[in-house]
Design a protein around this motif. Structure first.
Motif, PDB file in Angstrom:
ATOM      1  N   GLY A  51       0.817  -1.213   0.000  1.00  0.00           N
ATOM      2  CA  GLY A  51       0.000   0.000   0.000  1.00  0.00           C
ATOM      3  C   GLY A  51       0.845   1.254   0.000  1.00  0.00           C
ATOM      4  O   GLY A  51       0.532   2.239  -0.672  1.00  0.00           O
ATOM      5  N   LYS A  52       1.941   1.222   0.755  1.00  0.00           N
ATOM      6  CA  LYS A  52       2.847   2.379   0.774  1.00  0.00           C
ATOM      7  C   LYS A  52       3.506   2.594  -0.581  1.00  0.00           C
ATOM      8  O   LYS A  52       3.661   3.729  -1.033  1.00  0.00           O
ATOM      9  N   PHE A  53       3.876   1.507  -1.250  1.00  0.00           N
ATOM     10  CA  PHE A  53       4.455   1.637  -2.592  1.00  0.00           C
ATOM     11  C   PHE A  53       3.431   2.211  -3.570  1.00  0.00           C
ATOM     12  O   PHE A  53       3.757   3.069  -4.395  1.00  0.00           O
ATOM     13  N   GLU A  54       2.185   1.743  -3.472  1.00  0.00           N
ATOM     14  CA  GLU A  54       1.127   2.240  -4.358  1.00  0.00           C
ATOM     15  C   GLU A  54       0.876   3.725  -4.098  1.00  0.00           C
ATOM     16  O   GLU A  54       0.728   4.507  -5.040  1.00  0.00           O
ATOM     17  N   LEU A  55       0.832   4.115  -2.837  1.00  0.00           N
ATOM     18  CA  LEU A  55       0.640   5.529  -2.501  1.00  0.00           C
ATOM     19  C   LEU A  55       1.780   6.377  -3.061  1.00  0.00           C
ATOM     20  O   LEU A  55       1.551   7.445  -3.641  1.00  0.00           O
ATOM     21  N   GLY A  56       3.007   5.903  -2.918  1.00  0.00           N
ATOM     22  CA  GLY A  56       4.157   6.621  -3.468  1.00  0.00           C
ATOM     23  C   GLY A  56       4.054   6.782  -4.977  1.00  0.00           C
ATOM     24  O   GLY A  56       4.359   7.848  -5.526  1.00  0.00           O
TER      25      GLY A  56
END
Length: 86
Positions: A51-56
């Motif tokens: 999720g953090k990678f997608e947000l980035g």
């Protein structure tokens, strides 16, 4: 400090590794023949990281849009969201 275990522990001490991953929300690094080979983590930790990678990725897309003047007003975006709900 990273938790580093030999690959044989996946077979012999799976429950111990699983418990660690769930309790500490961090990966266990698995070695093969003395060298790093895998990182094992709980599904919850993996999904959080993904999720953090997608947000980035989405933030970078937004920045690129702003640099290319490919933006629209907040009101236009909100209108689109409201129209998609109706």
């Amino acid at each position: 400090m990273p938790n580093i275990r030999p690959s044989s522990d996946l077979r012999n001490k799976y429950n111990e590794i699983s418990d660690f991953c769930h309790e500490h929300s961090e990966p266990v690094y698995i070695t093969k023949n003395g060298k790093g080979d895998l990182a094992v983590m709980s599904i919850e930790t993996f999904e959080s990281l993904a999720g953090k990678f997608e947000l980035g990725k989405l933030i970078n897309e937004g920045i690129a849009s702003m640099k290319g003047n490919k933006t629209r007003s907040f009101r236009e975006a909100l209108d689109d969201i409201q129209n998609s709900i109706e």
